[in-house]
Design a protein around this motif. Structure first.
Motif, short mmCIF file in Angstrom:
data_model
loop_
_atom_site.label_atom_id
_atom_site.label_comp_id
_atom_site.label_asym_id
_atom_site.label_seq_id
_atom_site.Cartn_x
_atom_site.Cartn_y
_atom_site.Cartn_z
N TYR A 39 87.07 -116.95 36.95
CA TYR A 39 86.00 -116.04 37.35
C TYR A 39 84.71 -116.76 37.71
O TYR A 39 83.98 -116.33 38.60
CB TYR A 39 85.75 -114.97 36.28
N THR A 40 84.39 -117.87 37.08
CA THR A 40 83.16 -118.58 37.42
C THR A 40 83.29 -119.41 38.69
O THR A 40 82.28 -119.76 39.31
CB THR A 40 82.71 -119.51 36.28
N CYS A 41 84.51 -119.72 39.09
CA CYS A 41 84.73 -120.56 40.27
C CYS A 41 84.21 -119.91 41.54
O CYS A 41 83.74 -120.60 42.45
CB CYS A 41 86.21 -120.88 40.44
N GLY A 42 84.28 -118.60 41.61
CA GLY A 42 83.84 -117.88 42.80
C GLY A 42 82.36 -118.01 43.07
O GLY A 42 81.92 -117.81 44.21
N GLY A 43 81.57 -118.39 42.07
CA GLY A 43 80.14 -118.56 42.27
C GLY A 43 79.81 -119.60 43.33
O GLY A 43 78.83 -119.48 44.05
N CYS A 44 80.65 -120.60 43.46
CA CYS A 44 80.48 -121.62 44.51
C CYS A 44 81.61 -121.56 45.52
O CYS A 44 81.38 -121.54 46.72
CB CYS A 44 80.44 -123.02 43.90
N HIS A 45 82.85 -121.52 45.02
CA HIS A 45 84.00 -121.59 45.91
C HIS A 45 84.26 -120.27 46.63
O HIS A 45 85.04 -120.25 47.57
CB HIS A 45 85.25 -122.01 45.13
N GLY A 46 83.60 -119.20 46.21
CA GLY A 46 83.77 -117.91 46.87
C GLY A 46 82.69 -117.60 47.88
O GLY A 46 82.68 -116.53 48.48
N MET A 51 79.84 -122.76 51.71
CA MET A 51 78.58 -123.51 51.62
C MET A 51 77.80 -122.96 50.43
O MET A 51 77.66 -121.77 50.26
CB MET A 51 77.75 -123.37 52.89
N ASN A 52 77.28 -123.83 49.62
CA ASN A 52 76.45 -123.44 48.50
C ASN A 52 75.00 -123.51 48.95
O ASN A 52 74.59 -124.48 49.59
CB ASN A 52 76.70 -124.40 47.32
N ALA A 53 74.20 -122.54 48.62
CA ALA A 53 72.83 -122.46 49.12
C ALA A 53 71.87 -123.43 48.45
O ALA A 53 70.90 -123.86 49.07
CB ALA A 53 72.31 -121.04 48.96
N TYR A 54 72.07 -123.81 47.21
CA TYR A 54 71.09 -124.62 46.48
C TYR A 54 71.75 -125.82 45.83
O TYR A 54 72.27 -125.68 44.72
CB TYR A 54 70.39 -123.80 45.42
N PRO A 55 71.76 -126.99 46.33
CA PRO A 55 71.43 -127.37 47.70
C PRO A 55 72.59 -127.00 48.63
O PRO A 55 73.67 -126.64 48.16
CB PRO A 55 71.28 -128.88 47.64
N ASN A 56 72.37 -127.12 49.89
CA ASN A 56 73.35 -126.72 50.88
C ASN A 56 74.39 -127.83 51.05
O ASN A 56 74.10 -128.87 51.58
CB ASN A 56 72.64 -126.44 52.21
N TYR A 57 75.59 -127.62 50.54
CA TYR A 57 76.66 -128.60 50.67
C TYR A 57 78.00 -127.88 50.82
O TYR A 57 78.15 -126.73 50.40
CB TYR A 57 76.71 -129.58 49.50
N HIS A 58 78.95 -128.57 51.41
CA HIS A 58 80.27 -128.00 51.61
C HIS A 58 81.01 -127.87 50.29
O HIS A 58 81.04 -128.80 49.50
CB HIS A 58 81.08 -128.89 52.57
N VAL A 59 81.60 -126.71 50.08
CA VAL A 59 82.39 -126.45 48.89
C VAL A 59 83.84 -126.26 49.34
O VAL A 59 84.10 -125.40 50.18
CB VAL A 59 81.89 -125.20 48.14
N PRO A 60 84.78 -127.05 48.83
CA PRO A 60 86.16 -126.94 49.30
C PRO A 60 86.81 -125.62 48.90
O PRO A 60 86.46 -125.03 47.88
CB PRO A 60 86.86 -128.12 48.64
N ARG A 61 87.76 -125.19 49.72
CA ARG A 61 88.54 -124.00 49.37
C ARG A 61 89.46 -124.35 48.21
O ARG A 61 89.97 -125.47 48.13
CB ARG A 61 89.32 -123.48 50.56
N ILE A 62 89.66 -123.43 47.34
CA ILE A 62 90.58 -123.68 46.23
C ILE A 62 91.72 -122.67 46.21
O ILE A 62 92.76 -122.95 45.63
CB ILE A 62 89.85 -123.73 44.87
N GLY A 63 91.55 -121.53 46.83
CA GLY A 63 92.63 -120.55 46.91
C GLY A 63 93.72 -121.06 47.83
O GLY A 63 93.46 -121.43 48.96
N GLY A 64 94.94 -121.14 47.33
CA GLY A 64 96.06 -121.63 48.12
C GLY A 64 96.18 -123.15 48.14
O GLY A 64 97.05 -123.69 48.81
N GLN A 65 95.33 -123.82 47.39
CA GLN A 65 95.37 -125.28 47.34
C GLN A 65 96.63 -125.74 46.59
O GLN A 65 97.20 -125.01 45.79
CB GLN A 65 94.11 -125.80 46.64
#
Length: 112
Positions: A39-46, A51-65
């Motif tokens: 449930y906490t993973c969606g805060g960044c990976h969802g 892209m995470n807003a603070y700071p702006n960086y690429h967040v990899p997909r984890i669903g289906g990994q």
């Protein structure tokens, strides 16, 4: 080789083959338990666009990994082999069973 030894060898080979096939198809963790843990993973990976807003960086997909990749990555964050403060904080509280359950759930859902 006698017929008895040959028969025993064939039975042993068949059993070994069947065990390896069964092990490959067997679930590696509990997907339901894993779903409860992510449930906490969606805060960044969802985040839309991964892209995470603070700071702006690429967040990899984890669903289906891939299951093995997820286990390796979470274990590396847990042990400090991978350096990311947020992921380290998330992973260090997970047991090996938790990691397998999370990987089972995430690898079972379609990529988002």
């Amino acid at each position: 080789m006698t017929k008895t030894k040959l028969a025993c060898a064939l039975i042993a080979l068949t059993a070994a083959f069947a065990a390896s096939v069964f092990a490959a198809d067997a679930p590696k963790g509990d997907a339901k338990a894993g779903k409860a843990l992510v449930y906490t993973c969606g805060g960044c990976h969802g985040v839309t666009g991964y892209m995470n807003a603070y700071p702006n960086y690429h967040v990899p997909r984890i669903g289906g990994q891939n299951y093995d990749y997820l286990v390796a990555a979470l274990t590396a964050y847990k042990t400090g082999e991978r350096a990311h403060p947020t992921m380290r904080a998330q992973a260090e509280s997970l047991s090996d069973e938790d990691i397998r359950n999370i990987a089972t759930f995430l690898s079972s859902i379609s990529a988002q």
